[in-house]
Design an enzyme around this catalytic site. Structure first.
Site, PDB file in Angstrom:
ATOM      1  CE  LYS A  42       1.159   2.506  -2.062  1.00 41.90           C
ATOM      2  NZ  LYS A  42       1.813   1.236  -1.564  1.00 41.90           N
ATOM      3  CG  ASP A  46       2.531  -0.023   4.316  1.00 40.31           C
ATOM      4  OD1 ASP A  46       3.354   0.570   3.584  1.00 40.31           O
ATOM      5  OD2 ASP A  46       2.138  -1.188   4.092  1.00 40.31           O
ATOM      6  CB  SER A  47       6.624   4.208   4.341  1.00 40.28           C
ATOM      7  OG  SER A  47       5.762   5.285   4.014  1.00 40.28           O
ATOM      8  CD  GLU A  96       3.036  -3.412  -0.227  1.00 37.53           C
ATOM      9  OE1 GLU A  96       3.391  -2.366   0.341  1.00 37.53           O
ATOM     10  OE2 GLU A  96       3.542  -4.526   0.027  1.00 37.53           O
ATOM     11  CG  ASP A 152       0.209   1.997   1.543  1.00 37.33           C
ATOM     12  OD1 ASP A 152      -0.077   1.809   0.350  1.00 37.33           O
ATOM     13  OD2 ASP A 152       1.356   2.283   1.928  1.00 37.33           O
ATOM     14  CD  GLU A 205       9.078   0.313  -3.031  1.00 39.00           C
ATOM     15  OE1 GLU A 205       9.918   0.475  -2.121  1.00 39.00           O
ATOM     16  OE2 GLU A 205       7.848   0.257  -2.827  1.00 39.00           O
TER      17      GLU A 205
END
EC number: 2.1.2.11
Length: 263
Positions: free
Chosen positions: A112, A45-46, A114, A84, A180
């Site tokens: 993925k 999602d960057s 978070e 993501d 991270e």
């Protein structure tokens, strides 16, 4: 070429062979990375920041991720492709399953997400329904408004909380973990404590693998450049050589160096 699987990364961890991964968002770069030997890619999602120009990852939608996942899959048909689930796409286990189905149908091999122990039920539900999960701890960009910015995580007592979260995610069925922006010492503890492969970004060279946002690896990031980033294109001269240099430095442990690490 055979498709890359999670089993290969598990073998790398067991044999202590470091591996390099990278973000990819389109067909052309995915093909370039695959041609040069990168077999694990992330549609992150960057893309909200690097592709869409937002100041955070929060505006990214599931449809955005699916679109870019399809493009990357066409460019790298045999890679292990992580995608993501973006902000608020997995607020409940049921919502996570619905959105995971969308990105898996688009070509992802794994999703993925978070967060820590609060995701245990979500991870269990996904894995029970044949959706492999990669966890993400430390600096989780979707939580930028909680953290008050992009800051190193896991110092002091928070380190034990992060380790406990990592163990909880693994026990729930997560098969990979991204760490991270955490201190090297904590990254080492987590990597050694888990049986699943750990991929670092801003976590020193002690993790099983490394990941970089492709724009950071090529030195084309606008604005703030993270401490852990390295411009491989500046030294290598062309993109293909830069990819090869990135892989070689990760595999040898040269990158990330002390100058890219936190304590």
């Amino acid at each position: 070429m055979k498709p890359t699987t999670i089993s290969l990364l598990q073998k790398c961890k067991q044999e202590k062979k470091r591996f390099a991964t990278i973000t990819a968002y389109d067909y052309s770069f995915a093909k370039l990375f695959a041609d040069e030997g990168i077999n694990v890619m992330l549609v992150g999602d960057s893309l909200g920041m690097t592709i869409q120009g937002h100041d955070s990852t929060l505006p990214v939608t599931v449809e955005d991720i699916a679109y870019h996942t399809r493009a990357v899959r066409r460019g790298a048909p045999n890679c292990l492709l992580l995608s993501d689930l973006p902000f608020m796409a997995y607020a409940t286990p049921e919502q996570a399953c619905e959105n995971a189905a969308i990105v898996m149908r688009a070509g992802a091999n794994m999703v993925k997400i978070e967060g820590g122990a609060w995701l245990v039920d979500t991870v269990k539900m996904l894995t029970e329904r044949a959706v492999p999960v990669c966890g993400h701890l430390g600096l989780t960009p979707q939580s930028v408004n909680i953290f008050g910015g992009y800051k190193i995580q896991g110092r002091g007592d928070a380190g034990q909380v992060l380790l406990d979260d990592a163990l909880a995610l693994e026990a729930a069925g997560a098969q990979l973990l991204v760490l991270e922006c955490v201190p090297v010492e904590l990254a080492k503890r987590v990597t050694e404590a888990l049986s699943i492969p750990v991929i670092g970004i801003g976590a020193g060279n002690v993790t099983d693998g490394q990941i970089l946002v492709m724009h950071d690896a090529f030195g084309i990031t606008g604005g703030h450049i993270p401490k852990f980033a390295k411009n491989f294109l500046a030294e290598a001269g062309d993109m293909r050589a830069a990819v090869r240099q990135y892989m070689a430095e990760v595999e040898s442990g040269v990158y990330p160096g002390e100058e890219h690490s936190f304590h």
